[in-house]
Every structure is written in structure tokens, then in C-alpha cells.
Design a protein around this motif. Structure first.
Motif, mmCIF file in Angstrom:
data_model
loop_
_atom_site.group_PDB
_atom_site.id
_atom_site.type_symbol
_atom_site.label_atom_id
_atom_site.label_comp_id
_atom_site.label_asym_id
_atom_site.label_seq_id
_atom_site.Cartn_x
_atom_site.Cartn_y
_atom_site.Cartn_z
ATOM 1 N N ASP A 112 97.472 61.162 38.894
ATOM 2 C CA ASP A 112 97.727 61.830 40.177
ATOM 3 C C ASP A 112 96.454 62.206 40.918
ATOM 4 O O ASP A 112 96.410 62.154 42.150
ATOM 5 C CB ASP A 112 98.560 63.098 39.959
ATOM 6 C CG ASP A 112 99.990 62.782 39.541
ATOM 7 O OD1 ASP A 112 100.532 61.775 40.020
ATOM 8 O OD2 ASP A 112 100.539 63.540 38.722
ATOM 9 N N ASN A 113 95.411 62.623 40.181
ATOM 10 C CA ASN A 113 94.247 63.180 40.881
ATOM 11 C C ASN A 113 93.042 62.253 40.954
ATOM 12 O O ASN A 113 92.056 62.573 41.620
ATOM 13 C CB ASN A 113 93.826 64.515 40.254
ATOM 14 C CG ASN A 113 93.230 64.374 38.857
ATOM 15 O OD1 ASN A 113 92.723 63.329 38.467
ATOM 16 N ND2 ASN A 113 93.286 65.450 38.080
ATOM 17 N N SER A 151 97.503 53.980 46.273
ATOM 18 C CA SER A 151 97.534 55.387 46.668
ATOM 19 C C SER A 151 97.713 55.598 48.161
ATOM 20 O O SER A 151 98.363 56.561 48.582
ATOM 21 C CB SER A 151 96.242 56.081 46.208
ATOM 22 O OG SER A 151 96.073 55.964 44.818
ATOM 23 N N THR A 181 106.520 58.518 41.580
ATOM 24 C CA THR A 181 106.455 59.648 42.499
ATOM 25 C C THR A 181 106.952 59.258 43.893
ATOM 26 O O THR A 181 107.670 60.017 44.552
ATOM 27 C CB THR A 181 105.000 60.174 42.598
ATOM 28 O OG1 THR A 181 104.567 60.554 41.291
ATOM 29 C CG2 THR A 181 104.912 61.362 43.534
ATOM 30 N N THR A 221 102.864 55.665 37.651
ATOM 31 C CA THR A 221 103.007 57.077 38.040
ATOM 32 C C THR A 221 103.168 57.216 39.550
ATOM 33 O O THR A 221 104.049 57.943 40.025
ATOM 34 C CB THR A 221 101.780 57.880 37.565
ATOM 35 O OG1 THR A 221 101.683 57.797 36.146
ATOM 36 C CG2 THR A 221 101.891 59.338 37.984
ATOM 37 N N ILE A 222 102.321 56.525 40.317
ATOM 38 C CA ILE A 222 102.373 56.634 41.774
ATOM 39 C C ILE A 222 103.686 56.063 42.299
ATOM 40 O O ILE A 222 104.326 56.634 43.198
ATOM 41 C CB ILE A 222 101.168 55.918 42.413
ATOM 42 C CG1 ILE A 222 99.870 56.632 42.039
ATOM 43 C CG2 ILE A 222 101.316 55.863 43.931
ATOM 44 C CD1 ILE A 222 98.623 55.899 42.464
#
Length: 245
Positions: A108-109, A208, A240, A236-237
Motif C-alpha cells: 500500500d505505501n 498505482s 483495493t 493488493t492494489i
């Protein structure tokens, strides 16, 4: 997350090869901070003492990061080629690699942190030093003024300022710098490593920012195939995006 394991290995191989020729110098980080330019860092040709990375020559500048502390020797500044005080009146090819060790990188980061770290080089404000960067081509063109060179500006000063700047970020635990001014051939060899890193960053941007997950049409499919953490980041992206879509 370990995105640049191959590139860190390539940098170490580059340095070990140069050590065999005794071309690598380890510089001592400048003790005193260099005065700020206060935003007045326009350096005209007639006031330039040394030019680095002119667009007509070889130039390469990129950033690598890792969560393994063994990848980065904190505070170390290495130089392959002549330093600034011995280069008055010259235009030198220029390679710069900023190697960072940090903690807490996640799917995420990682991309937002990359944007924050990349933005720091544009915030560099040193009196008598003017820098222009084209991040998508991983090039950097800079000038050092005659007054700055006479006052002692060197790669120890520049490297130390870069280290201090990145260490202000709470998730960064170590910073190491490599400068190359020796020849166009050596800068080009360094930039070939940077091109590989650039494709990883390009893939992160695709996921992203563009929110593109179509592997069949993606120009970075080979990169994601080679870098496991990119595949994890993609999952993950995408998950989300689906939840919030």
C-alpha cells in the motif's frame, strides 16, 4: 518489500570491478552544512565552474531502496572519477545512485513513499549548485558555480547534503551515495542498471496511478514476471480497487 535485489547486486558488481582498477574513492561526509541557496540558484554559463551530466553527454541518476540493512552502508559516499575541485572548467559525464535502507514498506505505501523520496532531489537547495532532473529518463544535469567551487564545494558536500536530506524521513534508516564522473562508458554502464530499476518503477506507476491490471496488454509484464513483490503489489492494489470501485 524487495523490488531491487538484482539492481543492488549489479551496483556491488560495478563497484568491485572498479575497485580492481583502484578507481573507487571513499569520501568523508562534510562536517559543516553547506549554506542554502534560498531559491536563488540560477547559474549562467559564464558563472559555471563545473558542469555535470550535460544533455549532450552521458548522464544517469536513480534511486534504489531495500529493507535489508546489509544492502546499504550508512553515510558512505563513493566516487569513481575526478572530484569537483580538480575539475574546474570541465563538463563531466555524471552518474548518481542514491541507495536507501528503510523499514515498513508495504504494497500500500511503497509507491507513495517512492514519490516522496523522488521529490526530495527537486527540493535540494545548496548555494552555488543548480540541478535539473528529468525523472522519466533518469537523467540529471547540474552546474556548480565558480564561487561555490572556490568556497570548497565538492562531492563530500553534495553527498553529505543528500544523506542528511533523506535521513529526515522517519522510515529511512541508512543512505549510501555513489557518484561516477570517470567516463561516458562508465556512466552508461551505471545507467543500464538504472534503466532496469526504471522499468520496475514504471510498472508501479501503471498499477498505482493508471490502475491498469491487464497483463496481456502491459509493456511491463516481463518485469512483474521477474519481481515477485511487484506481483504481490498488483494483487493488493487490484483488490483495493475492486472493493472501492
Amino acid at each position: 518489500m524487495e523490488l531491487f535485489e538484482t539492481q543492488f547486486g549489479a551496483i556491488r558488481h560495478f563497484l568491485s570491478r572498479e575497485k580492481n582498477t583502484e578507481a573507487v574513492k571513499t569520501l568523508r561526509k562534510a562536517v559543516r552544512p553547506w549554506p542554502a541557496g534560498l531559491g536563488r540558484n540560477l547559474i549562467l554559463s559564464q558563472d559555471t565552474a563545473v558542469e555535470l551530466g550535460n544533455p549532450k553527454g552521458a548522464s544517469g541518476s536513480f534511486l534504489l531502496w531495500s529493507e535489508r540493512t546489509t544492502d546499504v552502508q550508512d553515510g558512505r559516499i563513493r566516487l569513481v572519477g575526478p572530484d569537483l575541485p580538480e575539475s574546474a572548467g570541465r563538463s563531466l559525464p555524471f552518474g548518481k545512485v542514491v541507495m536507501i535502507a528503510g523499514c515498513g514498506f508495504t504494497a500500500d505505501n511503497t509507491y507513495p513513499r517512492y514519490r516522496e523520496m523522488e521529490g526530495l532531489r527537486y527540493a535540494m537547495d545548496l548555494k552555488g549548485y543548480m540541478m535539473r532532473a528529468v525523472s522519466q529518463y533518469q537523467r540529471e544535469w547540474s552546474r556548480v558555480s565558480r564561487d561555490a567551487l572556490d568556497a570548497g564545494f565538492s562531492f563530500s558536500v553534495l553527498g553529505g547534503a543528500i544523506i542528511d536530506q533523506y535521513r529526515r524521513l522517519e522510515y529511512i534508516t541508512a543512505v549510501e551515495i555513489l557518484f561516477v564522473t570517470d567516463s561516458c562508458e562508465k556512466v552508461s554502464a551505471l545507467q543500464a542498471i538504472g534503466d532496469q530499476a526504471g522499468r520496475i518503477i514504471g510498472a508501479m506507476n501503471k498499477m498505482s496511478v493508471e490502475m491498469s491490471f491487464d497483463c496481456d496488454s502491459c509493456e511491463y509484464v516481463d518485469v512483474c514476471g521477474d519481481v515477485a513483490d511487484l506481483r504481490s503489489m498488483r494483487k493488493t492494489i487490484r483488490k483495493t480497487a475492486e472493493v472501492h470501485g
